[in-house]
Design a protein around this motif. Structure first.
Motif, short mmCIF file in Angstrom:
data_model
loop_
_atom_site.label_atom_id
_atom_site.label_comp_id
_atom_site.label_asym_id
_atom_site.label_seq_id
_atom_site.Cartn_x
_atom_site.Cartn_y
_atom_site.Cartn_z
N LYS A 1 -17.16 2.78 6.81
CA LYS A 1 -15.97 3.44 6.20
C LYS A 1 -16.30 4.62 5.45
CE LYS A 1 -13.39 -0.94 6.35
NZ LYS A 1 -12.28 -1.70 5.34
N GLY A 2 -17.50 5.32 5.61
CA GLY A 2 -17.82 6.47 4.74
C GLY A 2 -17.24 7.68 5.42
N ALA A 3 -17.88 8.72 4.57
CA ALA A 3 -17.25 9.87 4.91
C ALA A 3 -17.92 10.58 6.39
CB ALA A 3 -17.73 11.09 3.75
N ILE A 4 -19.16 10.08 6.71
CA ILE A 4 -19.43 10.58 8.08
C ILE A 4 -18.71 10.14 9.11
CG2 ILE A 4 -21.43 10.65 9.42
CD1 ILE A 4 -23.11 10.95 7.07
N ALA A 5 -18.36 8.87 8.97
CA ALA A 5 -17.52 7.97 9.98
C ALA A 5 -16.23 8.69 10.14
CB ALA A 5 -17.66 6.57 9.51
N ALA A 6 -15.71 8.93 8.74
CA ALA A 6 -14.48 9.72 8.79
C ALA A 6 -14.29 10.93 9.75
CB ALA A 6 -13.84 9.70 7.44
N LEU A 7 -15.47 11.79 9.54
CA LEU A 7 -15.45 13.18 10.05
C LEU A 7 -15.68 12.89 11.54
CD1 LEU A 7 -18.17 15.02 7.75
CD2 LEU A 7 -15.85 15.62 8.10
N PHE A 8 -16.33 11.76 12.10
CA PHE A 8 -16.34 11.68 13.39
C PHE A 8 -15.07 11.25 14.07
CE2 PHE A 8 -21.14 11.26 13.11
CZ PHE A 8 -21.34 11.66 14.40
N ASP A 9 -14.20 10.46 13.25
CA ASP A 9 -12.93 10.21 13.78
C ASP A 9 -11.99 11.26 13.94
OD1 ASP A 9 -12.74 7.22 11.75
OD2 ASP A 9 -13.40 7.50 13.79
N ASP A 10 -12.26 12.26 12.95
CA ASP A 10 -11.45 13.79 13.13
C ASP A 10 -11.94 14.57 14.13
OD1 ASP A 10 -11.33 13.96 9.47
OD2 ASP A 10 -10.20 12.84 10.85
N LEU A 11 -13.05 14.17 14.73
CA LEU A 11 -13.73 15.20 15.71
C LEU A 11 -12.66 15.42 17.01
CD1 LEU A 11 -16.09 16.68 16.81
CD2 LEU A 11 -16.95 14.65 17.70
N LYS A 12 -11.80 14.51 17.32
CA LYS A 12 -10.72 14.35 18.25
C LYS A 12 -9.67 15.33 18.20
CE LYS A 12 -8.09 10.76 16.73
NZ LYS A 12 -8.89 10.41 15.43
N SER A 13 -9.70 16.07 16.90
CA SER A 13 -8.50 17.13 16.47
C SER A 13 -9.19 18.46 16.60
CB SER A 13 -7.95 16.76 15.24
OG SER A 13 -9.21 16.85 14.25
N VAL A 14 -10.41 18.56 16.88
CA VAL A 14 -11.11 19.69 17.10
C VAL A 14 -10.73 20.46 18.45
CG1 VAL A 14 -13.35 20.80 17.21
CG2 VAL A 14 -12.86 19.05 15.19
N ALA A 15 -10.82 21.60 18.68
CA ALA A 15 -10.39 22.18 19.98
C ALA A 15 -11.55 22.03 20.98
CB ALA A 15 -10.17 23.76 19.93
N PRO A 16 -11.20 21.71 22.18
CA PRO A 16 -12.19 21.44 23.08
C PRO A 16 -13.34 22.35 23.22
CG PRO A 16 -10.04 21.07 23.82
CD PRO A 16 -9.88 21.73 22.68
N GLU A 17 -13.20 23.45 22.98
CA GLU A 17 -14.33 24.45 23.36
C GLU A 17 -15.23 24.22 22.07
OE1 GLU A 17 -11.28 25.25 23.33
OE2 GLU A 17 -10.58 26.79 21.83
N GLN A 18 -14.98 23.75 20.96
CA GLN A 18 -15.59 23.99 19.75
C GLN A 18 -16.24 22.46 19.48
OE1 GLN A 18 -12.94 25.17 16.48
NE2 GLN A 18 -13.26 27.22 16.99
N ARG A 19 -15.66 21.40 20.25
CA ARG A 19 -16.05 20.02 20.12
C ARG A 19 -17.78 19.45 20.22
NH1 ARG A 19 -11.98 16.38 23.12
NH2 ARG A 19 -10.69 17.51 21.62
N ARG A 20 -18.03 20.23 21.21
CA ARG A 20 -19.51 19.99 21.51
C ARG A 20 -20.44 20.47 20.19
NH1 ARG A 20 -23.21 19.70 25.90
NH2 ARG A 20 -25.05 20.58 25.30
N GLN A 21 -20.24 21.92 19.54
CA GLN A 21 -20.98 22.43 18.50
C GLN A 21 -20.72 21.46 17.31
OE1 GLN A 21 -20.37 26.38 17.80
NE2 GLN A 21 -21.53 26.36 15.97
N VAL A 22 -19.55 21.08 17.03
CA VAL A 22 -18.98 20.37 15.80
C VAL A 22 -19.64 19.08 16.04
CG1 VAL A 22 -17.40 19.47 14.56
CG2 VAL A 22 -16.94 21.74 15.53
#
Length: 342
Positions: free
Chosen positions: A34-55
């Motif tokens: 439930k930490g900050a890094i896990a939350a960021l991974f959950d938010d990865l799905k909201s990133v644009a597809p073309e940027q998702r790999r780099q993020v």
């Protein structure tokens, strides 16, 4: 999203990890489910597809960096704790602990005394193997195969053909002594023996025994009696009473059981003497001529006597111990009682 990753990265680098509590807070805040890094991974799905790999790559680098900081801090804390324990392992301000001296086991004390008593009348000490064959343990001692006398000793056999066994008495040493030497022979044979017996206050499956043998020209039953009278009075005191009871042993003829007056109850009756006032300490007799002949000694020229006693039984009488099992339980409270015994 990138800004959030950079913010968390700065927090990870700035985190103080100097104690176990701070380390645990860091684990929960950044590495835990439930930490900050896990939350960021959950938010990865909201990133644009073309940027998702780099993020995603940046998130993995962030996760690895957080784990690395955690592992480094944990190792430092562990090493620091071990060093502190080593430094404080001994308090040099305490008073010194005096050296503690042990003592010899009561069985060893009595065995040594038995050896000294018999050495004074010309006996030496002989020894032999504890793993024996049938010839030296039974056959040479006038135990024919299937003879009922073999049932008197419940034996631990080590092979199916019964030719390898744990010796049931130290008479095997007598046989080896007579096979390899010619009379006159005068020796005692102390050692450990084994019999499949129920363990109780009076018996054990492993015990110490001492046997004696004297072979020469003209040896008589009178010599046997005088030898054992001398031993009993030296070991137990001049007031000790001794009696001989007719008995049977395959390797001696005539044979006798040796009893002494019970030193524990003074003849009144107890569990050791079975309420009789007398305690059997061993058996004895004149060496059977067949035994002499089996061992290569001419029975028409030489005669001899033999005897055997349990060292545990003698020790119990000597120190008035009522339970034989105490000798093998290794209870230091019992053993310390013999610290001043010589």
């Amino acid at each position: 999203m990138v800004e959030n990753i950079q913010r968390v990265a700065q927090e990870i680098e700035a985190a103080q990890l100097g104690s176990a509590a701070e380390l645990e807070q860091f684990r929960i805040a950044y590495i835990g489910r439930k930490g900050a890094i896990a939350a960021l991974f959950d938010d990865l799905k909201s990133v644009a597809p073309e940027q998702r790999r780099q993020v995603g790559q940046e998130l993995n680098q962030l996760k690895n960096r957080a784990q690395a900081r955690f592992d480094e801090a944990q190792e430092q804390l562990t090493n620091a704790s071990a060093g502190a324990e080593a430094e404080n392992a001994f308090d040099f301000t305490l008073p010194p602990i005096p050296n503690t001296l042990g003592t010899r086991h009561p069985l060893s004390l009595v065995r040594a005394e038995i050896v000294r008593i018999f050495e004074r009348i010309g006996f030496n000490v002989a020894d032999g193997p504890e793993i024996e064959d049938d010839w030296h343990n039974f056959t040479a001692l006038n135990f024919p195969e299937n003879h009922p006398a073999r049932e008197m000793q419940d034996t631990f056999f080590l092979s199916e053909d019964r030719d390898k066994l744990l010796r049931t008495h130290t008479s095997n040493v007598q046989v080896r002594l007579m096979e390899n030497n010619q009379p006159p022979l005068r020796s005692i044979m102390p050692g450990r023996v084994y019999r499949n017996e129920a363990i109780s206050a009076r018996a054990h499956m492993v015990f110490q025994q001492v046997e004696g043998l004297y072979v020469n020209k003209g040896v008589s039953f009178k010599d046997l009696k005088e030898t054992l009278y001398y031993f009993a009075k030296e070991m137990f005191g001049q007031e000790t009473k001794i009696r001989f009871r007719p008995s049977f042993f395959p390797f001696t003829e005539p044979s006798a059981e040796i009893d002494i007056s019970c030193l524990i109850c003074k003849g009144e009756g107890c569990n050791i003497c079975k309420q009789s006032g007398w305690v059997e300490i061993g058996g004895a007799g004149m060496v059977d001529p067949n035994v002499l002949d089996n061992c290569g000694i001419d029975s028409t020229v030489y005669t001899g006597f033999a005897f055997g006693m349990g060292i545990e039984r003698i020790t119990m009488l000597r120190y008035q111990i009522r339970d034989l099992r105490l000798f093998t339980e290794n209870d230091v409270r019992f053993l310390r009682q013999f610290k001043g015994v010589i």
